[in-house]
Design an enzyme around this catalytic site. Structure first.
Site, PDB file in Angstrom:
ATOM      1  N   HIS A 117      32.190   4.398  17.621  1.00 27.07           N
ATOM      2  CA  HIS A 117      32.114   2.968  17.891  1.00 27.07           C
ATOM      3  C   HIS A 117      30.726   2.577  18.382  1.00 27.07           C
ATOM      4  CE1 HIS A 117      32.121   3.721  22.201  1.00 27.07           C
ATOM      5  NE2 HIS A 117      33.078   4.615  21.971  1.00 27.07           N
ATOM      6  N   GLU A 138      40.036   8.291  22.464  1.00 27.97           N
ATOM      7  CA  GLU A 138      39.127   9.192  23.179  1.00 27.97           C
ATOM      8  C   GLU A 138      39.919  10.141  24.081  1.00 27.97           C
ATOM      9  OE1 GLU A 138      36.644  10.989  23.332  1.00 27.97           O
ATOM     10  OE2 GLU A 138      34.981   9.682  23.879  1.00 27.97           O
TER      11      GLU A 138
END
Length: 163
Positions: free
Chosen positions: A12, A87
């Site tokens: 990202h 994550e």
């Protein structure tokens, strides 16, 4: 579709937490203005990449999902979300500063022991297992399709190390 599949892993764009030097792990931290520009630039670059992709999968966290939205829209691809692309979970250390993370020895502990869970979070082996499992699952669901995965730095790094 060919039997060969190509996978592209994209981290990202930059987040508010990156600038604040906060370890967010699985905690939300939105893209900042620079992160949005990075997502848009990545999408523009991929339009001219030359590899035909068939779909985009993202983590459910907004920083990855918004990056994936820019890519999917630019390439005219379906966008799917998979919870396991999230994550790594930092447990007790979610939301502490990078400096505090260094002081508690996260890197030292986790480099020395891939099963370290002294922070009541996810070990690096657990993270790698989760990411490898989701890769195999999505690969089986979409045989022959080239897929872009938008996820997070540690998640991608430990998946690639496992592979």
């Amino acid at each position: 579709m060919s039997e060969k599949q190509q996978f592209l892993f994209v981290r990202h764009g930059e987040t508010v937490g990156n600038l604040e030097q906060i370890a967010h792990g699985q905690t939300e931290s939105p893209l900042n203005d620079r992160g949005i520009r990075q997502a848009q630039a990545t999408a523009t670059m991929l339009r001219e990449w030359g590899t035909p992709y068939h779909r985009v999968y993202t983590s459910p966290l907004s920083r990855a999902h918004h990056t994936g939205e820019h890519i999917a829209e630019a390439l005219g691809l379906p966008l799917d979300t998979h919870d396991d692309l999230v994550e790594g979970f930092l447990g007790d250390w979610e939301g502490i500063t990078y400096e505090q993370l260094h002081k508690v020895g996260f890197a030292r502990h986790s480099i020395g022991d891939d099963n370290f869970r002294g922070h009541n979070g996810e070990s690096l082996n657990q993270l790698a297992d989760r990411m490898a499992n989701v890769l195999e699952e999505i690969k089986a669901q979409h045989p022959g399709e080239n897929i872009i995965f938008v996820s997070h730095g540690a998640a991608i790094a430990h998946l690639l190390a496992r592979l």
